[in-house]
Design a protein around this motif. Structure first.
Motif, short mmCIF file in Angstrom:
data_model
loop_
_atom_site.label_atom_id
_atom_site.label_comp_id
_atom_site.label_asym_id
_atom_site.label_seq_id
_atom_site.Cartn_x
_atom_site.Cartn_y
_atom_site.Cartn_z
N VAL A 197 -8.20 3.42 -4.69
CA VAL A 197 -7.28 4.18 -5.55
C VAL A 197 -5.93 4.31 -4.84
O VAL A 197 -4.87 4.21 -5.48
CB VAL A 197 -7.89 5.57 -5.88
CG1 VAL A 197 -6.89 6.43 -6.64
CG2 VAL A 197 -9.18 5.41 -6.67
N SER A 198 -5.97 4.49 -3.53
CA SER A 198 -4.74 4.59 -2.75
C SER A 198 -3.89 3.32 -2.94
O SER A 198 -2.68 3.39 -3.15
CB SER A 198 -5.15 4.76 -1.29
OG SER A 198 -4.07 5.05 -0.50
N ASN A 199 -4.55 2.16 -2.89
CA ASN A 199 -3.82 0.90 -3.12
C ASN A 199 -3.30 0.82 -4.55
O ASN A 199 -2.18 0.36 -4.78
CB ASN A 199 -4.75 -0.29 -2.86
CG ASN A 199 -4.83 -0.63 -1.39
OD1 ASN A 199 -4.07 -0.11 -0.59
ND2 ASN A 199 -5.76 -1.50 -1.02
N ALA A 200 -4.14 1.24 -5.50
CA ALA A 200 -3.71 1.17 -6.91
C ALA A 200 -2.44 1.99 -7.09
O ALA A 200 -1.51 1.59 -7.82
CB ALA A 200 -4.83 1.70 -7.82
N ILE A 201 -2.37 3.13 -6.40
CA ILE A 201 -1.16 3.97 -6.49
C ILE A 201 0.02 3.27 -5.79
O ILE A 201 1.12 3.15 -6.33
CB ILE A 201 -1.42 5.35 -5.84
CG1 ILE A 201 -2.50 6.12 -6.62
CG2 ILE A 201 -0.13 6.17 -5.78
CD1 ILE A 201 -3.02 7.38 -5.92
N LYS A 202 -0.28 2.79 -4.56
CA LYS A 202 0.79 2.19 -3.75
C LYS A 202 1.42 0.97 -4.41
O LYS A 202 2.63 0.79 -4.39
CB LYS A 202 0.19 1.72 -2.41
CG LYS A 202 0.58 2.55 -1.26
CD LYS A 202 0.16 2.08 0.11
CE LYS A 202 -0.73 0.93 0.34
NZ LYS A 202 -1.07 0.74 1.76
N TYR A 203 0.55 0.14 -5.01
CA TYR A 203 1.06 -1.15 -5.52
C TYR A 203 1.38 -1.11 -7.01
O TYR A 203 1.33 -2.11 -7.69
CB TYR A 203 0.08 -2.27 -5.16
CG TYR A 203 0.00 -2.45 -3.66
CD1 TYR A 203 1.05 -3.04 -2.97
CD2 TYR A 203 -1.08 -1.97 -2.94
CE1 TYR A 203 1.01 -3.16 -1.58
CE2 TYR A 203 -1.13 -2.10 -1.54
CZ TYR A 203 -0.07 -2.69 -0.88
OH TYR A 203 -0.10 -2.81 0.48
N SER A 204 1.65 0.10 -7.53
CA SER A 204 2.16 0.19 -8.90
C SER A 204 3.18 1.33 -8.93
O SER A 204 2.97 2.36 -8.30
CB SER A 204 1.03 0.44 -9.91
OG SER A 204 0.32 1.61 -9.58
N ALA A 205 4.28 1.09 -9.64
CA ALA A 205 5.34 2.09 -9.66
C ALA A 205 4.94 3.28 -10.51
O ALA A 205 5.53 4.35 -10.43
CB ALA A 205 6.62 1.45 -10.20
N GLY A 206 3.98 3.11 -11.37
CA GLY A 206 3.54 4.18 -12.27
C GLY A 206 2.47 3.60 -13.18
O GLY A 206 1.79 2.66 -12.80
N GLY A 207 2.34 4.17 -14.37
CA GLY A 207 1.37 3.63 -15.32
C GLY A 207 0.00 4.25 -15.13
O GLY A 207 -0.16 5.27 -14.44
#
Ligand code: ADP
Length: 425
Positions: free
Chosen positions: A294-304
């Motif tokens: 989840v940390s990566n999902a947050i890091k590698y997306s500006a939002g959404g």
């Protein structure tokens, strides 16, 4: 810390030539020649020989692949189903460690040399063989083969040591480069902020701000060091699981609640099946798996939107059982984001140590390249597997399958003192 050098793969031990009874496969279609060999070997005492006579090359091959103990082969080059030195090649192919002595009616020096070059230990000319010479040739051939086998084993050990040295050398340069690149950033921050605090007149609020920055940078450093050490311990097989029954739905819900606090620009949704079977696993380590993803999902997306899913499965997605050797059922976890995505050729490499995908989109995102290798190790410890799907520019989904109940392995509590995983933006 480098992983300890693994013990070299055991090589099959050669048969000691001194043992009392040696089994010789006699491949000879001429009954008279076969009988002669039998008579010559009958008188030998130490060692004694047991003959396994066959009259076809195919039967010789079957005998060798059957796993029956054969210490040496006496091979005729003119057989109904195989001619010439091709016979040697054929038998070497199925039993490379069994010494072959050619018996030929042909006294041809060139063929003899070629035969030895093809892997035969000796070349005897029929009609000139006598009992002593034959037993000596057999004994020497077996001895020579033993020496060769020991040399091959020593060479393999040496090569494995070289490979290990190459791995260690790579780990060392990876370490140096990661220290160079990644440690420098927080250290520069700590240096800069502390200099300002030392040299300038600051208000209490400013001091708090700078101290907060220093604290965040120091936290980042300690996380990087912890991750490196954790991964080393896992790769060295020093981490075991503290197993308990884990409710993945509850675990995912907790991680999502924590993640929401650090990711105000993202909508973190849950897609949890009602029927998620309980898992026999290490709760803290599973929290780390979900947190890292989840940390990566947050890091590698500006939002959404980030969707964390959990469901039970009867057999894993590709139909292969989940690694538990049972019916293949287990728990499927997924973390799906709408971020920068991953190029198809990098979908596997992202799970390797220090693999960071350099692109305009990720250049300014801090990381160590250790989060996913840790996920892979932790999932493997649970007998499961992890993989990624992605459409560059649209987002990625990371999937984890963990068999339930997990395989019975070492359940000794592990002694790691790693801090709980944290979300880092
Ligand atoms: P880190 O994020 O610290 O660099 P990871 O091992 O967690 O290390 O990830 C390795 C690389 O995989 C990242 O550098 C990034 O390029 C890529 N990656 C991981 N997760 C995602 C994701 N959700 N979306 C896009 N790229 C990702």
């Amino acid at each position: 810390m480098p992983a300890p050098m693994p013990a070299p793969a055991p090589m099959p031990m050669p048969t000691p030539a001194s043992q009392a009874l040696l089994t010789v496969l006699l491949v000879e279609d001429n009954p008279a020649d076969a009988r002669l060999v039998q008579l010559m070997l009958a008188d030998a005492h130490v060692p004694r020989f047991a003959l396994v006579p066959v009259d076809r090359l195919t039967i010789a091959v079957e005998t060798l692949v059957s796993g029956r103990q054969i210490d040496a082969i006496l091979l005729d080059l003119g057989l109904p189903d195989g001619q010439g030195l091709a016979n040697v090649t054929r038998l070497r192919g199925v039993a490379p460690r069994v010494p072959i002595i050619i018996m030929s009616g042909n006294d041809d020096e060139a063929v003899a040399v070629a035969g030895v070059r093809d892997g035969a230990q000796d070349y005897l000319v029929k009609g000139r063989i006598e009992a002593d010479g034959l037993t000596r040739a057999l004994r020497y051939a077996i001895e020579r083969q033993e020496v060769e086998t020991r040399l091959a084993a020593a060479l393999e050990t040496q090569q494995e040591a070289n490979r290990q040295l190459a791995r260690l050398s790579k780990a060392k340069s990876d370490f140096v480069s990661i220290v160079g690149h990644e440690f420098r950033t927080p250290l520069t921050g700590i240096l800069g902020f502390s200099e300002i605090m030392r040299d300038e007149e600051l208000s209490p609020a400013e001091v708090r701000d700078y101290a907060g920055d220093i604290n965040a940078d120091a936290g980042r450093l300690i996380r990087m060091i912890t991750e490196m050490l954790d991964l080393d311990r896992m790769e060295a097989g020093q981490v075991t699981l503290r197993r308990e029954m884990v409710d993945l739905r509850a675990l995912v819900t907790e991680v999502a609640a924590l993640a929401r606090r650090t990711a105000p620009r993202h909508a973190i949704l849950l897609a949890l099946d009602d029927a998620v079977p309980p898992l026999l696993g290490d709760r803290d380590k599973l929290v780390q798996v979900v947190t890292n993803l989840v940390s990566n999902a947050i890091k590698y997306s500006a939002g959404g939107t980030i969707t964390i899913g959990a469901a039970g499965y009867a057999t894993s997605v590709d139909g292969v059982d989940g690694g538990d050797g049972g019916d293949g059922g287990g728990v499927h976890l997924s973390v799906c984001d709408e971020g920068v995505g991953i190029a198809p050729e990098a979908l596997d490499t992202v799970f390797e140590r220090y693999a960071r995908i350099e692109s305009a989109a990720t250049r300014y995102i801090a990381g160590t390249g250790l989060g996913l290798p840790i996920v892979r190790q932790l999932v493997a410890l649970h007998g499961g597997r992890v993989w990624a799907e992605s459409v560059p520019g649209q987002g990625s989904t990371f999937h984890v399958d963990i068999p339930a109940p997990a395989p019975e392995t070492d359940t000794a509590p592990e002694t790691a003192t790693a801090p709980p995983p944290a979300f880092v933006e």
